[in-house]
Write a protein that holds these residues in place. Structure first.
Motif, PDB file in Angstrom:
ATOM      1  N   ILE A 173      -1.653 -10.060 -18.095  1.00 53.01           N
ATOM      2  CA  ILE A 173      -0.764  -9.044 -17.545  1.00 53.01           C
ATOM      3  C   ILE A 173      -0.810  -9.173 -16.021  1.00 53.01           C
ATOM      4  N   PRO A 174       0.321  -9.092 -15.319  1.00 53.87           N
ATOM      5  CA  PRO A 174       0.280  -9.123 -13.849  1.00 53.87           C
ATOM      6  C   PRO A 174      -0.620  -8.014 -13.321  1.00 53.87           C
ATOM      7  N   PHE A 175      -1.432  -8.317 -12.314  1.00 55.25           N
ATOM      8  CA  PHE A 175      -2.298  -7.286 -11.748  1.00 55.25           C
ATOM      9  C   PHE A 175      -2.517  -7.518 -10.266  1.00 55.25           C
ATOM     10  N   VAL A 176      -2.872  -6.433  -9.590  1.00 60.21           N
ATOM     11  CA  VAL A 176      -3.201  -6.458  -8.166  1.00 60.21           C
ATOM     12  C   VAL A 176      -4.522  -5.727  -7.982  1.00 60.21           C
ATOM     13  N   ILE A 177      -5.413  -6.314  -7.189  1.00 59.01           N
ATOM     14  CA  ILE A 177      -6.713  -5.721  -6.880  1.00 59.01           C
ATOM     15  C   ILE A 177      -6.601  -4.875  -5.617  1.00 59.01           C
ATOM     16  N   ALA A 190       1.111   2.138  -1.567  1.00 62.05           N
ATOM     17  CA  ALA A 190       2.448   1.580  -1.369  1.00 62.05           C
ATOM     18  C   ALA A 190       2.421   0.057  -1.391  1.00 62.05           C
ATOM     19  N   LEU A 191       1.451  -0.523  -0.700  1.00 60.98           N
ATOM     20  CA  LEU A 191       1.353  -1.979  -0.655  1.00 60.98           C
ATOM     21  C   LEU A 191       0.995  -2.561  -2.014  1.00 60.98           C
ATOM     22  N   ALA A 192       0.105  -1.870  -2.737  1.00 63.06           N
ATOM     23  CA  ALA A 192      -0.296  -2.354  -4.061  1.00 63.06           C
ATOM     24  C   ALA A 192       0.872  -2.316  -5.037  1.00 63.06           C
ATOM     25  N   VAL A 193       1.636  -1.209  -5.030  1.00 62.07           N
ATOM     26  CA  VAL A 193       2.790  -1.086  -5.923  1.00 62.07           C
ATOM     27  C   VAL A 193       3.832  -2.144  -5.596  1.00 62.07           C
ATOM     28  N   SER A 194       4.124  -2.330  -4.315  1.00 62.95           N
ATOM     29  CA  SER A 194       5.115  -3.337  -3.919  1.00 62.95           C
ATOM     30  C   SER A 194       4.708  -4.732  -4.357  1.00 62.95           C
ATOM     31  N   ALA A 195       3.425  -5.052  -4.159  1.00 62.58           N
ATOM     32  CA  ALA A 195       2.933  -6.375  -4.552  1.00 62.58           C
ATOM     33  C   ALA A 195       3.018  -6.571  -6.061  1.00 62.58           C
ATOM     34  N   LEU A 196       2.680  -5.527  -6.816  1.00 59.36           N
ATOM     35  CA  LEU A 196       2.695  -5.646  -8.275  1.00 59.36           C
ATOM     36  C   LEU A 196       4.124  -5.755  -8.807  1.00 59.36           C
ATOM     37  N   ILE A 197       5.028  -4.918  -8.319  1.00 62.23           N
ATOM     38  CA  ILE A 197       6.413  -4.966  -8.801  1.00 62.23           C
ATOM     39  C   ILE A 197       7.053  -6.307  -8.454  1.00 62.23           C
ATOM     40  N   ASN A 198       6.729  -6.830  -7.284  1.00 59.57           N
ATOM     41  CA  ASN A 198       7.218  -8.158  -6.914  1.00 59.57           C
ATOM     42  C   ASN A 198       6.745  -9.202  -7.919  1.00 59.57           C
ATOM     43  N   LYS A 199       5.505  -9.060  -8.343  1.00 50.56           N
ATOM     44  CA  LYS A 199       4.939 -10.009  -9.305  1.00 50.56           C
ATOM     45  C   LYS A 199       5.566  -9.831 -10.691  1.00 50.56           C
ATOM     46  N   ILE A 200       5.825  -8.582 -11.082  1.00 51.62           N
ATOM     47  CA  ILE A 200       6.404  -8.294 -12.393  1.00 51.62           C
ATOM     48  C   ILE A 200       7.859  -8.761 -12.465  1.00 51.62           C
ATOM     49  N   GLU A 201       8.631  -8.390 -11.451  1.00 49.35           N
ATOM     50  CA  GLU A 201      10.069  -8.562 -11.548  1.00 49.35           C
ATOM     51  C   GLU A 201      10.561  -9.917 -11.055  1.00 49.35           C
ATOM     52  N   SER A 202       9.811 -10.526 -10.140  1.00 50.03           N
ATOM     53  CA  SER A 202      10.240 -11.847  -9.656  1.00 50.03           C
ATOM     54  C   SER A 202       9.561 -12.979 -10.405  1.00 50.03           C
ATOM     55  N   PHE A 222       0.058 -16.067  -5.251  1.00 50.16           N
ATOM     56  CA  PHE A 222      -0.693 -14.830  -5.021  1.00 50.16           C
ATOM     57  C   PHE A 222      -0.699 -14.497  -3.539  1.00 50.16           C
ATOM     58  N   LEU A 223      -0.803 -13.208  -3.243  1.00 50.95           N
ATOM     59  CA  LEU A 223      -0.816 -12.722  -1.871  1.00 50.95           C
ATOM     60  C   LEU A 223      -2.060 -11.872  -1.642  1.00 50.95           C
ATOM     61  N   LYS A 224      -2.700 -12.085  -0.518  1.00 52.23           N
ATOM     62  CA  LYS A 224      -3.848 -11.265  -0.142  1.00 52.23           C
ATOM     63  C   LYS A 224      -3.475 -10.497   1.124  1.00 52.23           C
ATOM     64  N   THR A 225      -3.381  -9.180   0.986  1.00 51.12           N
ATOM     65  CA  THR A 225      -2.959  -8.318   2.086  1.00 51.12           C
ATOM     66  C   THR A 225      -4.162  -7.594   2.663  1.00 51.12           C
ATOM     67  N   GLU A 226      -4.295  -7.656   3.987  1.00 50.90           N
ATOM     68  CA  GLU A 226      -5.389  -6.945   4.659  1.00 50.90           C
ATOM     69  C   GLU A 226      -4.827  -5.812   5.508  1.00 50.90           C
ATOM     70  N   ILE A 227      -5.444  -4.663   5.414  1.00 51.75           N
ATOM     71  CA  ILE A 227      -5.008  -3.483   6.161  1.00 51.75           C
ATOM     72  C   ILE A 227      -5.834  -3.356   7.430  1.00 51.75           C
ATOM     73  N   GLY A 228      -5.150  -3.255   8.554  1.00 51.22           N
ATOM     74  CA  GLY A 228      -5.826  -3.182   9.839  1.00 51.22           C
ATOM     75  C   GLY A 228      -6.552  -1.867  10.054  1.00 51.22           C
ATOM     76  N   THR A 229      -7.477  -1.857  10.992  1.00 47.25           N
ATOM     77  CA  THR A 229      -8.326  -0.698  11.268  1.00 47.25           C
ATOM     78  C   THR A 229      -8.215  -0.298  12.734  1.00 47.25           C
ATOM     79  N   SER A 230      -8.808   0.836  13.076  1.00 47.78           N
ATOM     80  CA  SER A 230      -8.850   1.266  14.472  1.00 47.78           C
ATOM     81  C   SER A 230     -10.116   2.086  14.712  1.00 47.78           C
ATOM     82  N   LEU A 231     -10.633   1.987  15.907  1.00 46.57           N
ATOM     83  CA  LEU A 231     -11.835   2.731  16.280  1.00 46.57           C
ATOM     84  C   LEU A 231     -11.478   4.177  16.604  1.00 46.57           C
ATOM     85  N   ILE A 232     -12.240   5.116  16.047  1.00 41.62           N
ATOM     86  CA  ILE A 232     -12.123   6.536  16.389  1.00 41.62           C
ATOM     87  C   ILE A 232     -13.377   6.922  17.161  1.00 41.62           C
TER      88      ILE A 232
END
Length: 336
Positions: free
Chosen positions: A141-145, A300-312, A317-327
């Protein structure tokens, strides 16, 4: 593996009555329905239930629990579910929440996933290891981590950029004048924690700081265990760094409790930085400097990646990294 007739025998009901419940059909009393459903939940055999969705477009949100000590403390959990649900609905998909507990019999849990007839899966993989992926891959089954990266695995993932976040923390300490910087590391293995520790030493090297291995402290999890273990460490050492970077905010908070109990002042005697920017950072005294992760974008990113995998039917495979910031708050002192 339990069957419908096994449930019927246990409850002294007819197989026909149990079948009506399993197939979500009328013909039995609400009392019988609840009795059957309670027994199914007790036995962990939800795979027997007939899954019915209005359009057949269902995404399974799989909560993978290897030991449960981290997931319950995750700052992403509730926000991730809400974000996934909202974005899935926009694309015409419904969400089914599925639990996998590594400490229980996996066969029935995998069968339950199959029975859900999901178009794809989003795996909340904070506690997962690479070896756990074989069970998911076998489903075909298509999946995203999410909240894990698995650099050695050819799987789609959405994860924190731990390298960036750790570098920002070390740079801040360096710019605040610190040259003796220690690390608070959890005894519980998590891929994210291992990455942060690795990137911590890489960042120190960039700033020309060496010999900090002696200031790595292994502590329990969550904060009460961190506090207890760090008190023991503080009782046996006099040579402390001027600043500490922790695997996450929970460990930082536990260490702060230990430091205060030993009469050390934060940040006057020792500075500290966490990771995640949990709400508790604003409730500590002093308020905790930390690394922020924009948690609302995970879903949002996980859903987009999964639907892209399901429908296209995309085979890569794509590995997406989310940026950070110092507080920057009050737990780091500027050294003259």
């Amino acid at each position: 593996m339990y069957r419908a007739k096994d449930i019927a025998a246990m409850l002294n009901l007819s197989p026909a009555a149990v079948s009506l419940v399993l197939n979500n059909k009328p013909g039995v009393s609400e009392e019988v329905r609840h009795t059957v459903l309670d027994k199914i939940k007790e036995l962990g055999c939800e795979y027997l239930l007939k899954r019915i969705t209005p359009n057949g477009k269902t995404i399974g949100f799989v909560i993978y629990k290897r030991h449960g000590r981290i997931i319950g403390q995750s700052p992403f959990f509730s926000l991730l579910i809400e974000s996934i649900d909202n974005h899935a609905r926009k694309h015409g998909y419904s969400i089914t929440i599925i639990h996998i507990d590594k400490t229980s019999l996996l066969e029935s849990q995998i069968e339950y996933i199959k029975s859900c007839n999901c178009a794809g899966l989003i795996i909340f993989a904070t506690e997962m290891l690479s070896e756990d992926l074989s069970e998911i891959k076998a489903l075909n089954i298509p999946f995203v981590i999410t909240d894990n990266y698995f650099v050695e695995e050819a799987v789609d993932s959405v994860a924190i950029n731990n390298e960036q976040g750790t570098y920002e923390a070390v740079r801040h300490l360096y710019e605040m004048g610190h040259r003796k910087i220690g690390y608070l590391h959890s005894k519980i293995y998590l891929t994210s924690f291992q990455e942060r520790k690795q990137y911590f030493f890489a960042a120190l090297k960039k700033f020309g700081i060496k010999g900090m291995e002696k200031y790595v402290y292994s502590v329990g999890y969550p904060e009460d265990e961190t506090c207890s273990d760090f008190i023991k460490i503080l009782n046996t050492t006099k040579d402390l760094p001027t600043a500490l970077f922790a695997d996450n905010d929970i460990i930082a908070y536990g260490a702060m409790k230990a430091l205060k109990e030993k009469g050390l002042r934060i940040p006057d005697d020792i500075s500290i930085i966490g990771f995640d920017n949990r709400p508790t950072c604003l409730m500590t005294e002093p308020m905790l400097t930390t690394i922020d992760v924009p948690k609302d974008v995970f879903g949002a990113l996980a859903v987009s990646a999964l639907i892209n995998k399901i429908e296209s039917k995309y085979d890569g495979f794509l590995k997406t990294e989310i940026g950070t910031s110092l507080i920057s708050r009050d737990s780091v002192k500027h050294l003259d």
